[in-house]
Write an enzyme that holds these catalytic residues in place. Structure first.
Site, mmCIF file in Angstrom:
data_model
loop_
_atom_site.group_PDB
_atom_site.id
_atom_site.type_symbol
_atom_site.label_atom_id
_atom_site.label_comp_id
_atom_site.label_asym_id
_atom_site.label_seq_id
_atom_site.Cartn_x
_atom_site.Cartn_y
_atom_site.Cartn_z
ATOM 1 N NE ARG A 130 -3.348 -2.864 0.385
ATOM 2 C CZ ARG A 130 -3.946 -3.508 1.381
ATOM 3 N NH1 ARG A 130 -3.380 -3.603 2.582
ATOM 4 N NH2 ARG A 130 -5.104 -4.110 1.185
ATOM 5 C CD GLU A 295 -9.716 -8.089 3.142
ATOM 6 O OE1 GLU A 295 -10.114 -7.518 4.167
ATOM 7 O OE2 GLU A 295 -8.913 -7.558 2.348
ATOM 8 C CE1 TYR A 387 -4.422 -7.712 11.618
ATOM 9 C CE2 TYR A 387 -5.798 -6.342 10.219
ATOM 10 C CZ TYR A 387 -5.163 -7.548 10.466
ATOM 11 O OH TYR A 387 -5.270 -8.560 9.558
ATOM 12 C CG PHE A 388 0.834 -2.537 16.096
ATOM 13 C CD1 PHE A 388 -0.152 -3.094 16.905
ATOM 14 C CD2 PHE A 388 2.159 -2.743 16.452
ATOM 15 C CE1 PHE A 388 0.171 -3.855 18.037
ATOM 16 C CE2 PHE A 388 2.506 -3.488 17.574
ATOM 17 C CZ PHE A 388 1.515 -4.048 18.362
ATOM 18 C CG ASP A 389 -3.824 -1.176 10.274
ATOM 19 O OD1 ASP A 389 -3.791 -2.024 11.181
ATOM 20 O OD2 ASP A 389 -4.591 -1.260 9.299
ATOM 21 C CD1 TRP A 437 -3.123 -4.781 8.585
ATOM 22 C CD2 TRP A 437 -2.554 -5.223 6.465
ATOM 23 N NE1 TRP A 437 -3.231 -6.147 8.391
ATOM 24 C CE2 TRP A 437 -2.892 -6.445 7.100
ATOM 25 C CE3 TRP A 437 -2.161 -5.260 5.129
ATOM 26 C CZ2 TRP A 437 -2.841 -7.673 6.441
ATOM 27 C CZ3 TRP A 437 -2.127 -6.485 4.473
ATOM 28 C CH2 TRP A 437 -2.459 -7.668 5.121
ATOM 29 C CD GLU A 439 -4.887 -0.477 4.130
ATOM 30 O OE1 GLU A 439 -4.055 -0.572 5.064
ATOM 31 O OE2 GLU A 439 -5.716 -1.371 3.853
HETATM 32 C C1 TNX Z 1 -7.693 -6.346 6.316
HETATM 33 S S1 TNX Z 1 -6.009 -8.657 7.247
HETATM 34 C C2 TNX Z 1 -6.856 -6.813 5.326
HETATM 35 C C3 TNX Z 1 -5.889 -5.889 4.696
HETATM 36 C C4 TNX Z 1 -6.077 -4.465 5.162
HETATM 37 C C5 TNX Z 1 -6.307 -4.451 6.667
HETATM 38 C C6 TNX Z 1 -6.412 -3.083 7.249
HETATM 39 C C7 TNX Z 1 -6.193 -9.025 5.850
HETATM 40 C C8 TNX Z 1 -5.768 -10.371 5.605
HETATM 41 N N1 TNX Z 1 -6.731 -8.148 4.990
HETATM 42 O O1 TNX Z 1 -5.958 -5.988 3.302
HETATM 43 O O2 TNX Z 1 -4.936 -3.733 4.849
HETATM 44 O O3 TNX Z 1 -7.488 -5.165 6.945
HETATM 45 O O4 TNX Z 1 -6.420 -3.126 8.640
#
Ligand code: TNX
EC number: 3.2.1.52
Length: 532
Positions: A130, A295, A387-389, A437, A439
């Site tokens: 990202r 996803e 999730y440290f984002d 992550w 973003e």
């Molecule tokens: C979920 S965790 C996602 C990422 C995103 C993240 C943002 C995962 C396997 N997929 O694509 O960046 O949430 O927190």
């Protein structure tokens, strides 16, 4: 110290440490100590101020350290153990010892330490797709991981918004897939606005070789991730024929879940086999390769008569079953190359994984428990609190994040292998890992801010199983080391004036909203689970 050793007893004698102190003992172990604590001189065989011994009866990462008037005696189970003894010795010295200018000598109170980690996998994940982080930043992150006895760096190298590694066989991956013309600036629900700044970058295969060597010398294993079959926009922008429909794609300039998906047909498998060969060839010994599996939107597969016919020819009854087959095929390819596959939890929920595939339950520990009880090794990676984002507070001052709130205390209170699980389930939890992550981590300063000091709490939990006594006090003292190292961490009481958010915007998700959504997603996936 962070993480606190398993056993630490003060001794009455003290030790005088000087730059140029001599390390003696087996060369490989002595070299590890020298990497951990620069400024020592190596004199193999002779007896020096720091005396090393190898004890194969200790685990490879275990060590004992006695510091007294006779100097430092280290007994290590392997190179990693010696390295961690060096890191512990470093933490016994004043903060100034973390500066390049460190000189002179220090008197250190005597101590006896016996130490070994609770978890084998003590990880940090960095999303370089990202937002790209230059090699220099990754080397620095490895340094900081090493200080905290973290030992797995999971590099998320491919996603919709960018492909980040050279391929000599598929040059368009760097020419086309590694950059985008602009990046979204608006938040969820708002009309989209963009920054109109090109963003990109990639690691050459030589860079990967260098990163892996640097990491290995510090006890860190690099775990590369090529996230498939979803999250594939960047690959498809260069090689549309690898997709399910042949339609044109762009490297995505905004966030979220995209329908772009690789086809499961033989040319895609061949493509990925080549990529694995190039990756493993560059990284050297690569015990784990992450293949994503998260996803995935299967609509494009269902719409393709070729893919439907292929599924039928394999005797599979549904598209999720075909996805399972595809991931298993990749895991088999990796096994042939000496690597174990790692996947996100969706891939476990759709079933049919190889037994030796590791599962990362990001949507919560309940799905992690199911994977563990099905006999998979599990690395705890739940959104909350890893999730440290996500932001550390709801304050308007907090720099913009995907959501809130995950505090240092939340991380310190986390139990990777909860007491109420069965012994068998707990035994399958091989470790714990925090996710960065990117973003909302556009640069190295923000990376520091999001990672530290939450990753200090992660290190404590990963090394000890749970936060030890006096963690908060020890953390306050530890910040002095981070200062000396030049880490732009988040102060415990909130951002410094120049770290504050601009402009003032609310964050996207509250943690409660998000947890509800993830539960919903896990259940939806459940009800469509194929019978394999
Ligand atoms: C979920 S965790 C996602 C990422 C995103 C993240 C943002 C995962 C396997 N997929 O694509 O960046 O949430 O927190």
């Amino acid at each position: 110290m962070i993480p606190e050793p398993r056993l630490l007893r003060p001794l009455s004698a003290s030790y005088e440490h000087a730059r140029g102190a001599i390390v003696s003992g087996p060369v490989e172990l002595a070299d590890a100590v020298r990497v951990a604590l620069p400024g020592l001189d190596l004199l193999p065989g002779d007896s020096g101020a720091v005396d090393l011994r190898h004890d194969p009866a200790l685990g490879a990462e275990a060590y004992k350290l006695v510091l007294g008037s006779r100097g430092v005696e280290i007994t290590a189970g392997g190179r990693a153990g010696a390295f961690y003894a060096g890191q512990s010795l470093h933490q016994l010295l004043p903060d100034a010892s973390y500066r390049f200018s460190a000189d002179g000598s220090w008197t250190v109170p005597g101590v006896r330490i016996e130490d070994s980690p609770r978890f084998a996998w003590r990880g940090l994940h960095l999303d370089v797709a990202r937002h790209f982080f230059a090699k220099r930043e990754v080397l620095r992150l490895i340094d900081l991981m090493a200080v905290h006895k973290l030992n797995r760096l999971h590099l998320h190298l491919a996603d919709d918004q960018g492909w980040r590694v050279e391929s000599r066989t598929y040059p368009l991956l760097t020419e086309v897939s590694s950059h985008r013309p602009r990046t979204v600036t608006s938040l969820r629900g708002d009309p989209r606005t963009y920054d109109d700044l090109p963003h990109g970058g990639f690691y050459s295969l030589d860079d990967l070789t260098e990163l892996a060597a640097y990491a290995r010398a510090r006890g860190v294993v690099i775990v590369p991730e090529i996230d498939v079959p979803g999250h594939a926009s960047a690959i498809l922008a260069a090689y549309p024929a690898l997709g399910a429909t042949g339609e044109r794609h762009e490297v995505l300039d905004h966030w979220g879940i995209s329908p772009a998906i690789l086809s499961p047909l033989p040319p895609t498998v061949e493509f990925l086999a080549t990529i694995f060969d190039e990756l493993v060839g560059a990284l050297g010994e690569t015990p784990y390769v992450h293949i994503g599996g998260d996803e995935v939107v299967l609509d494009r597969w269902a719409a393709s008569s070729e893919i439907t016919a292929y599924r039928d020819s394999l005797g599979l009854g549904s598209m999720p079953a075909l996805q399972s087959w595809f991931l298993r095929r990749l895991a088999d390819l990796l096994a042939e190359r000496g690597s174990r596959a790692v996947v996100w939890d969706e891939a476990f929920v759709s079933g049919g994984l190889r037994q030796d595939t590791l599962v990362m339950p990001w949507r919560g520990m309940e799905v992690g428990r199911r994977a563990a009880s099905a006999g998979h090794d599990v690395v705890a990676t739940p959104v909350f609190p890893l999730y440290f984002d996500y932001a550390e507070s709801t304050s308007e001052d907090e720099p913009r994040a995907l959501g809130d709130v995950i505090t240092v205390a939340d991380v310190a209170a986390f139990a990777p292998a909860p007491d109420h699980w069965t012994d068998d389930e707990r035994s399958h939890v091989v470790g714990v890992q925090a996710q960065l992550w990117s973003e909302y981590i556009p640069d190295a300063g923000t990376l520091d801010y999001r990672a530290w000091p939450r990753a200090c709490a992660l290190a404590e939990v990963a090394w000890r199983g749970s936060a030890g006594e006096g963690f908060t006090e020890r953390l306050k003292a530890h910040l002095g080391r981070l200062d000396a190292l030049g880490v732009r961490y988040r102060p415990l009481d909130g951002p410094r004036p120049w770290q504050r958010r601009r402009p003032h915007r609310p964050s996207s998700y509250t943690m409660a909203e998000l947890m509800e959504r993830l539960d919903q997603m896990t259940h939806d996936a459940e009800s469509t689970r194929p019978s394999v």
